[in-house]
Design an enzyme around this catalytic site. Structure first.
Site, mmCIF file in Angstrom:
data_model
loop_
_atom_site.group_PDB
_atom_site.id
_atom_site.type_symbol
_atom_site.label_atom_id
_atom_site.label_comp_id
_atom_site.label_asym_id
_atom_site.label_seq_id
_atom_site.Cartn_x
_atom_site.Cartn_y
_atom_site.Cartn_z
ATOM 1 N N TYR A 124 0.824 -1.208 0.000
ATOM 2 C CA TYR A 124 0.000 0.000 0.000
ATOM 3 C C TYR A 124 0.861 1.263 0.000
ATOM 4 O O TYR A 124 0.477 2.294 0.538
ATOM 5 C CB TYR A 124 -0.909 0.025 1.232
ATOM 6 N N LYS A 174 5.649 -14.663 2.188
ATOM 7 C CA LYS A 174 5.387 -15.376 0.941
ATOM 8 C C LYS A 174 6.673 -15.372 0.114
ATOM 9 O O LYS A 174 6.679 -15.121 -1.079
ATOM 10 C CB LYS A 174 4.233 -14.708 0.170
ATOM 11 N N ASP A 207 -0.700 -18.136 3.127
ATOM 12 C CA ASP A 207 -1.851 -18.981 2.831
ATOM 13 C C ASP A 207 -2.002 -20.091 3.870
ATOM 14 O O ASP A 207 -3.108 -20.383 4.337
ATOM 15 C CB ASP A 207 -1.768 -19.547 1.407
ATOM 16 N N ASP A 231 -3.653 -6.763 6.579
ATOM 17 C CA ASP A 231 -5.013 -6.308 6.315
ATOM 18 C C ASP A 231 -5.959 -7.498 6.166
ATOM 19 O O ASP A 231 -7.035 -7.562 6.779
ATOM 20 C CB ASP A 231 -5.007 -5.444 5.054
ATOM 21 N N ASP A 235 -8.891 -9.283 9.136
ATOM 22 C CA ASP A 235 -10.325 -9.431 8.896
ATOM 23 C C ASP A 235 -10.770 -10.856 9.234
ATOM 24 O O ASP A 235 -11.846 -11.067 9.804
ATOM 25 C CB ASP A 235 -10.667 -9.104 7.441
#
Length: 335
Positions: A124, A174, A207, A231, A235
């Site tokens: 971001y 990752k 993941d 982010d 959630d």
């Protein structure tokens, strides 16, 4: 206070009610930034917004966003400029399933995690652009930016927090596929670990970590992650702790001022109905009090939240019948 849009002003009113009930000497200044400001002035906040923010010790933000303004304008017009302009590099998001709150998981497993999300760069960072707009060969480039200094400071913050909790730090990465930014991330985690040997570190691909949060949430203590991964994972964590209405956050950094906000968004579909869950906002206020040096008040407020949830004073999203104000009143009454 930036009450913001939609259900933001409703939940922030209850957070302020709770802080006022504690008797803490707080001077509140309400800033009318958000969608209304955009429609009136053409911007989400004024040009001197950062200067105004720096004149305060903390920002309590409700939520911003409305269907009348595209989301990317909302985000890049207020929230991200505040995070980046104030250098609030660490976004802290606790995820704890409180007694009395229904769980999305069978067997009601232990959920007590703290996410430390890098907050100013990564995916971001805002670096990129579009070319040949409207043509078949149009291209959009979004560049992730990982700096050694930026990764190090958020990782060091996460290690310090892990030392205060159960001593386990999980790094979401990752680096098998993203071989530059996340390989750098992994290297920094190892470097910083050398100064915090009392913390056990594990590196987990994002993941696999998402799956583990559902199958074995009790195995996680402090999780440090990039802007994007943090982010998304938080959630998921919010759902595990009862839903987005329960989720609180703190954005902290090098400057005195820090920002505190529930992470559920402006929820325009339920705005004005008095049914929004204010717990995330009140919990954020507890984090704010901790930042302000009012540790005892922060503890009392958190205990009041826990007591109200245990009693079953819950809003509709948690299966209850209480209104937004009912929950805020119950918290204030305990205080």
């Amino acid at each position: 206070m930036i009450p913001g849009d939609g259900a933001g002003p409703e939940v922030i009113a209850e957070a302020r009610k709770a802080v006022d009930a504690l008797g803490v000497d707080v001077e509140w200044n309400e800033l009318p930034w958000g969608t209304t400001h955009f429609h009136e002035q053409g911007t989400m906040m004024p040009a001197d917004a950062l200067e105004s923010a720096r004149a305060h010790d903390a920002i309590l933000l409700g939520a911003v966003g409305h269907p009348s303004v595209p989301d990317h304008i909302t985000l890049w017009g207020l929230l991200l400029p505040l995070r980046q302009g104030l250098d609030l590099y660490a976004n802290l998001r606790p995820a704890r399933l409180l007694d009395g709150v229904p769980s999305a998981l069978e067997g009601r497993p232990q959920v007590d995690m703290l996410f430390v999300r890098e907050n100013t760069e990564g995916e971001y960072s805002g670096v990129g652009g579009r070319a040949h707009q409207g043509l078949e060969l149009e291209v959009g480039i979004e560049t992730s930016v990982f700096t050694r200094a930026g990764v190090r400071r958020v990782v060091e913050h996460a290690f310090r927090l892990a030392e205060q909790r159960r001593g386990v730090l999980t790094s979401a990465t990752k680096s098998n596929a993203s071989r530059y930014g996340y390989v750098l991330w992994d290297e920094v985690v190892e470097d910083v670990h050398a100064s915090h040997r009392d913390v056990r570190v594990e590196r987990v691909l994002v993941d696999a970590l998402a799956a583990r949060m559902v199958t074995d949430p009790a195995s996680l203590d402090v999780v440090v992650a990039s802007n994007l991964f943090g982010d998304i994972l938080t959630d998921l964590a919010a759902v595990l702790q009862g839903g987005m209405g329960m989720a609180a956050s703190a954005s902290v950094g090098a400057e005195r001022v820090a920002m505190f906000e529930p992470v559920h968004g402006s929820a325009p579909d339920i705005a004005g109905q008095g049914i929004a869950n204010p717990i995330g906002a009140i919990w954020s206020a507890s984090l704010m009090l901790e930042h302000l040096g009012e540790s005892e008040a922060a503890r009392r407020l958190m205990e009041a939240i826990e007591g109200v949830c245990r009693e079953g004073v819950l809003t509709r999203d948690l299966g209850g019948t209480a209104s937004t104000a009912d929950v805020g009143d119950a918290v204030a009454a305990r205080l």
